[in-house]
Motif scaffolding. Structure first.
Motif, mmCIF file in Angstrom:
data_model
loop_
_atom_site.group_PDB
_atom_site.id
_atom_site.type_symbol
_atom_site.label_atom_id
_atom_site.label_comp_id
_atom_site.label_asym_id
_atom_site.label_seq_id
_atom_site.Cartn_x
_atom_site.Cartn_y
_atom_site.Cartn_z
ATOM 1 N N ASN A 112 38.591 95.039 87.456
ATOM 2 C CA ASN A 112 39.957 95.657 87.716
ATOM 3 C C ASN A 112 40.937 94.689 88.139
ATOM 4 O O ASN A 112 41.955 95.039 88.749
ATOM 5 N N ASP A 113 41.089 93.409 87.929
ATOM 6 C CA ASP A 113 41.904 92.236 88.199
ATOM 7 C C ASP A 113 43.268 92.687 87.816
ATOM 8 O O ASP A 113 44.406 92.198 88.290
ATOM 9 N N TRP A 114 43.370 93.285 86.660
ATOM 10 C CA TRP A 114 44.610 93.671 86.021
ATOM 11 C C TRP A 114 45.128 94.988 86.273
ATOM 12 O O TRP A 114 46.249 95.378 85.895
ATOM 13 N N GLY A 115 44.541 95.744 87.074
ATOM 14 C CA GLY A 115 44.601 97.292 87.529
ATOM 15 C C GLY A 115 44.845 98.157 86.234
ATOM 16 O O GLY A 115 45.519 99.325 86.499
ATOM 17 N N ASN A 116 44.387 97.940 85.512
ATOM 18 C CA ASN A 116 44.054 98.906 84.127
ATOM 19 C C ASN A 116 42.764 99.243 83.645
ATOM 20 O O ASN A 116 42.753 99.733 82.532
ATOM 21 N N THR A 117 41.886 98.929 84.455
ATOM 22 C CA THR A 117 40.626 99.272 83.880
ATOM 23 C C THR A 117 39.855 100.657 83.963
ATOM 24 O O THR A 117 40.463 101.502 84.914
ATOM 25 N N LEU B 160 48.643 73.019 75.695
ATOM 26 C CA LEU B 160 48.003 74.219 75.945
ATOM 27 C C LEU B 160 47.403 74.340 77.253
ATOM 28 O O LEU B 160 46.495 73.708 77.579
ATOM 29 N N SER B 161 47.632 75.389 77.790
ATOM 30 C CA SER B 161 47.146 75.866 79.225
ATOM 31 C C SER B 161 45.933 76.869 78.954
ATOM 32 O O SER B 161 46.291 78.175 78.585
ATOM 33 N N THR B 162 44.845 76.484 79.466
ATOM 34 C CA THR B 162 43.783 77.416 79.110
ATOM 35 C C THR B 162 43.005 78.057 80.423
ATOM 36 O O THR B 162 42.186 78.584 80.299
ATOM 37 N N ILE B 163 43.806 77.667 81.504
ATOM 38 C CA ILE B 163 43.267 78.096 82.806
ATOM 39 C C ILE B 163 43.314 79.634 83.123
ATOM 40 O O ILE B 163 44.508 80.111 82.765
ATOM 41 N N PRO B 164 42.283 80.230 83.527
ATOM 42 C CA PRO B 164 42.296 81.737 83.448
ATOM 43 C C PRO B 164 42.963 82.277 84.808
ATOM 44 O O PRO B 164 42.997 83.427 85.195
ATOM 45 N N GLU B 165 43.381 81.437 85.585
ATOM 46 C CA GLU B 165 43.784 82.017 87.043
ATOM 47 C C GLU B 165 45.235 81.234 87.191
ATOM 48 O O GLU B 165 45.839 80.385 86.281
ATOM 49 N N LYS B 166 46.013 81.828 88.158
ATOM 50 C CA LYS B 166 47.342 81.150 88.452
ATOM 51 C C LYS B 166 47.395 79.769 88.968
ATOM 52 O O LYS B 166 46.238 79.297 89.518
ATOM 53 N N HIS B 167 48.348 79.115 88.406
ATOM 54 C CA HIS B 167 48.106 77.731 88.633
ATOM 55 C C HIS B 167 49.862 77.154 88.170
ATOM 56 O O HIS B 167 50.622 77.990 87.651
ATOM 57 N N PHE C 260 55.271 74.244 76.126
ATOM 58 C CA PHE C 260 54.071 74.677 77.009
ATOM 59 C C PHE C 260 53.466 75.807 76.624
ATOM 60 O O PHE C 260 54.365 76.805 76.788
ATOM 61 N N VAL C 261 52.516 76.250 76.185
ATOM 62 C CA VAL C 261 52.059 77.547 75.840
ATOM 63 C C VAL C 261 50.771 77.827 76.785
ATOM 64 O O VAL C 261 49.701 77.304 77.043
ATOM 65 N N ALA C 262 50.820 78.974 77.415
ATOM 66 C CA ALA C 262 49.738 79.582 78.170
ATOM 67 C C ALA C 262 49.358 80.779 77.407
ATOM 68 O O ALA C 262 49.708 81.578 76.828
ATOM 69 N N VAL C 263 47.684 80.416 77.309
ATOM 70 C CA VAL C 263 46.960 81.412 76.737
ATOM 71 C C VAL C 263 45.691 82.079 77.711
ATOM 72 O O VAL C 263 45.156 82.878 77.441
ATOM 73 N N GLY C 264 45.478 81.271 78.991
ATOM 74 C CA GLY C 264 44.811 81.775 80.061
ATOM 75 C C GLY C 264 44.862 82.651 80.772
ATOM 76 O O GLY C 264 44.671 83.754 80.820
ATOM 77 N N ALA C 265 45.827 82.708 81.810
ATOM 78 C CA ALA C 265 45.991 83.301 83.055
ATOM 79 C C ALA C 265 47.137 84.421 82.477
ATOM 80 O O ALA C 265 48.091 84.164 81.655
ATOM 81 N N LEU C 266 46.870 85.578 83.112
ATOM 82 C CA LEU C 266 47.667 86.874 82.536
ATOM 83 C C LEU C 266 48.270 87.490 83.956
ATOM 84 O O LEU C 266 48.470 88.628 84.211
ATOM 85 N N THR C 267 48.452 86.575 84.879
ATOM 86 C CA THR C 267 48.971 86.852 86.222
ATOM 87 C C THR C 267 50.317 86.157 86.243
ATOM 88 O O THR C 267 50.695 85.102 85.653
ATOM 89 N N PRO C 268 51.277 86.784 87.305
ATOM 90 C CA PRO C 268 52.306 85.987 87.380
ATOM 91 C C PRO C 268 52.278 84.450 88.046
ATOM 92 O O PRO C 268 51.241 84.057 88.693
ATOM 93 N N MET C 269 53.063 83.426 87.373
ATOM 94 C CA MET C 269 52.783 82.399 87.829
ATOM 95 C C MET C 269 53.967 81.615 88.507
ATOM 96 O O MET C 269 55.110 82.132 88.473
ATOM 97 N N PRO C 270 53.658 80.565 89.198
ATOM 98 C CA PRO C 270 54.623 80.170 90.178
ATOM 99 C C PRO C 270 55.719 79.430 89.115
ATOM 100 O O PRO C 270 55.829 79.076 88.126
ATOM 101 N N GLY C 271 57.078 79.395 89.719
ATOM 102 C CA GLY C 271 58.206 78.978 88.995
ATOM 103 C C GLY C 271 58.313 77.623 88.676
ATOM 104 O O GLY C 271 57.454 76.860 89.007
ATOM 105 N N TRP C 272 59.611 77.326 87.907
ATOM 106 C CA TRP C 272 59.453 75.946 87.447
ATOM 107 C C TRP C 272 60.938 75.591 87.263
ATOM 108 O O TRP C 272 61.815 76.305 87.697
ATOM 109 N N ASN C 273 61.273 74.271 87.190
ATOM 110 C CA ASN C 273 62.750 73.706 87.450
ATOM 111 C C ASN C 273 63.439 73.549 85.850
ATOM 112 O O ASN C 273 62.814 73.093 84.997
ATOM 113 N N HIS C 274 64.324 74.800 85.994
ATOM 114 C CA HIS C 274 65.105 75.048 84.629
ATOM 115 C C HIS C 274 65.435 73.687 84.292
ATOM 116 O O HIS C 274 65.843 73.688 82.967
ATOM 117 N N GLN C 275 66.080 72.892 85.074
ATOM 118 C CA GLN C 275 66.925 71.670 84.675
ATOM 119 C C GLN C 275 65.894 70.814 83.870
ATOM 120 O O GLN C 275 66.243 70.222 82.813
#
Length: 365
Positions: free
Chosen positions: A51-56, A254-261, A276-291
């Protein structure tokens, strides 16, 4: 009429998977009954069972990398016949009426319940959606001996693929194939693959078969040799200076990591207009520099599994190019130990359950 079935399921987020006897409905019009032979173990199975995604929805019987043989067909079935070797991936139905469904992108279904997952029921809880359009509050997956699925959500498994290795292609394969195709990877392109687990392994193999030069990013030094053996041009383990030399290098990462990174270390490595395409982690990710994005018209995007058509495409592509995931076949009685090793990051290959190991439980049920 119903079918006597048995599988392994979790009853709580903190419980081990245990045998569960249940019944499936006989194949109705347009449906096929499949005797399951093998089922892959996906990292998503672990997240869902716990139930890591809270919908199980419990009991939770995972398994969406299913390979088996058709044993019965309902009236009107034309796509499959008894004896066919077939596969079932992450979806077993969708609303069929929304714009994504009409565009044959069922994984982005916008119907009131979204698509129907192979296990854990509708992607949107029925209570929130105002009723379950699929007539099911839950669905049980491939950690079981039999499944019944609508014929147009069943895939044909090419005879040249190893049966047990075909199973992970139905999730790990299409999850990496879909973005590689969508973003137009072709010979001469430079592709970065972040993470080298089950998804990363397939991403490298598929991108290489498409003619791309591939660089693997991993924090596990012992995986470097395996990545190079697959043809990776380079393997980076967090060396900041090496990152510096690769600025504006990649056409796709292509980011395949299943955890936050963190995402920000990879943005400078994107070429002008690259993604940059995320396909692994389905959790909120740390921010990035818009510039860093704005100055190079770079993009950060996501991709969800793949459509039914793309899943058939990747099965055929793998058969044509001799691609198969590295797998370890286990009896279902070892699935809890497999979960522990996956959570600890101790495995690179994909576990695949030999469903014949369920026979003792089925006889006792």
């Amino acid at each position: 009429m119903t079918i006597k079935a048995i599988g392994y399921a979790a009853n709580h987020s903190f419980s081990r998977l245990k045998p569960l006897a249940f019944e499936r409905e006989d194949a109705g019009p347009g449906e096929v009954e499949i005797e399951i032979l093998y089922c892959g173990v996906c990292h998503s199975d672990v997240h869902q069972a716990e139930n890591d995604w809270g919908n199980t929805v419990y009991p939770c019987m995972p398994g969406h990398e299913i390979v088996g043989r058709v044993t019965r067909t309902g009236t009107g079935v034309t796509l499959h016949a008894v004896g066919d070797l077939v596969g079932v991936g992450c979806m077993i139905d969708s609303c069929r009426e929304c714009a994504p469904c009409e565009a044959h992108e069922e994984q982005y279904c916008e119907g009131p319940n979204s698509w129907l997952a192979t296990y854990n029921g509708p992607m949107v809880p029925a209570a929130k959606a105002g009723g379950n359009m699929y007539g099911r509050d839950n669905s049980y997956g491939g950690y079981s001996n039999v499944v019944v699925v609508k014929e147009d959500f069943v895939l044909k498994v090419p005879a040249t693929l190893p049966i047990e290795a075909a199973a992970p292609i139905l999730c790990a394969g299409v999850t990496t194939y879909s973005p590689l195709r969508h973003w137009g990877v072709k010979p001469g392109h430079k592709v970065g693959v972040v993470g080298f687990g089950g998804l990363g392994d397939m991403a490298v193999k598929l991108a290489r078969a498409m003619g791309a030069e591939v660089t693997v990013f991993t924090t596990t030094p012992e995986k470097a040799d395996a990545a190079r053996a697959l043809g990776a041009a380079a393997v980076l383990e967090g060396d900041k200076q090496a990152y510096k030399t690769l600025e504006r290098h990649f056409d796709l990462i292509l980011s395949t990591i299943p955890e936050k990174h963190r995402v920000d270390p990879f943005v400078p490595l994107l070429a002008h207009g690259a993604t940059f395409v995320a396909v692994g982690a389905l959790t909120p990710m740390p921010g990035w520099n818009h510039q860093a994005l704005v100055m190079g018209r770079k993009s950060i995007a996501g991709s969800l599994i793949g459509s039914i058509a793309e899943t058939q495409d990747v099965l055929d592509f793998c058969a044509e190019h001799g691609i198969a995931p590295d797998v370890e076949v286990i009896p279902i009685q070892q699935v809890n130990e497999a979960y522990k090793k996956m959570k600890a990051g101790e495995v690179r290959f994909r576990y695949v359950i030999d469903i014949a190991s369920l026979k003792p439980e089925l006889e006792e049920a």
